[in-house]
Design an enzyme around this catalytic site. Sequence first.
Site, short mmCIF file in Angstrom:
data_model
loop_
_atom_site.label_atom_id
_atom_site.label_comp_id
_atom_site.label_asym_id
_atom_site.label_seq_id
_atom_site.Cartn_x
_atom_site.Cartn_y
_atom_site.Cartn_z
N LYS A 175 3.88 14.79 23.93
CA LYS A 175 5.14 14.89 23.24
C LYS A 175 6.18 15.19 24.20
CE LYS A 175 7.50 16.12 19.32
NZ LYS A 175 7.85 17.09 18.23
N HIS A 228 12.81 13.85 22.51
CA HIS A 228 14.43 13.86 22.49
C HIS A 228 14.60 15.42 22.80
CE1 HIS A 228 12.45 14.96 18.96
NE2 HIS A 228 13.29 15.53 18.15
N ASP A 249 6.88 13.57 12.57
CA ASP A 249 6.14 13.33 13.62
C ASP A 249 5.00 12.39 13.11
OD1 ASP A 249 7.44 14.27 15.96
OD2 ASP A 249 6.50 16.28 15.90
N ASN A 278 11.61 27.88 13.83
CA ASN A 278 10.80 26.75 13.59
C ASN A 278 9.80 26.77 14.95
OD1 ASN A 278 9.59 24.15 14.37
ND2 ASN A 278 11.35 23.02 13.13
N ASP A 281 20.22 21.24 17.60
CA ASP A 281 20.04 20.50 16.46
C ASP A 281 19.55 19.15 16.61
OD1 ASP A 281 20.43 20.59 13.56
OD2 ASP A 281 22.26 19.32 13.85
#
Length: 197
Positions: free
Chosen positions: A174, A179, A154, A10, A70
Amino acid sequence: MREIIFATKNPGKIREVNDIFKNSPIRLVSLFELSNVPEIIEDGLTFEENAKIKAELIFKTYGIPTMGDDSGLVVEQLDGRPGVFSARYAGESATDEENNERLLYELDGFSEPHHAKFVCSSAYFDGGKFLTAYGEVKGRIIKMPRGKNGFGYDPLFLPEGYTLTSGELSLEEKNKISHRAIAFKKLYSLILKAIII
Ligand code: IMP
């Protein structure tokens, strides 16, 4: 310089996690740089299980210490969905846009605010004990997507205390609150302690 594989393809995650490791004695290797990458079946029931599955499989394949993560979106009014299914909410090979549309469709009929959080579990495996960490950021889902930064949900996520969506925030902004940033900053400290560079 030590190398650690970051078990993802990703590009959004690679950008964010590289930024966290940029001044460290560790170089991250993404799955794009490796050949014969095995298929990773994310069949864990929790974010942590899936993060460990990724780290363990890739470590066992290449023999190089590996981090996996994850993550996903947990929406209160949807009883926690899409949760571990966030990447494939609108189907196995769904695009971010399709997942966002599905999310808005599911939320249609619920009154605002749509409270939600992004969560991330990170895991490191080098053949010994797993190191794991967790991060979350609370916010809400808005009806109209805004912003082209970031990825996934997002453009629909407004972090608590912010007027810009995660899709409008810069990478640096960000990474102050996300997280994934929280989970990987914690994991980074654990790795440094464990391998004593
Ligand atoms: P996975 O962690 O690769 O299984 O996929 C997580 C999925 O959750 C992504 O494909 C996104 O749809 C969503 N997601 C996770 N983190 C973020 C984020 O920081 N922004 C937006 N969407 C995210």
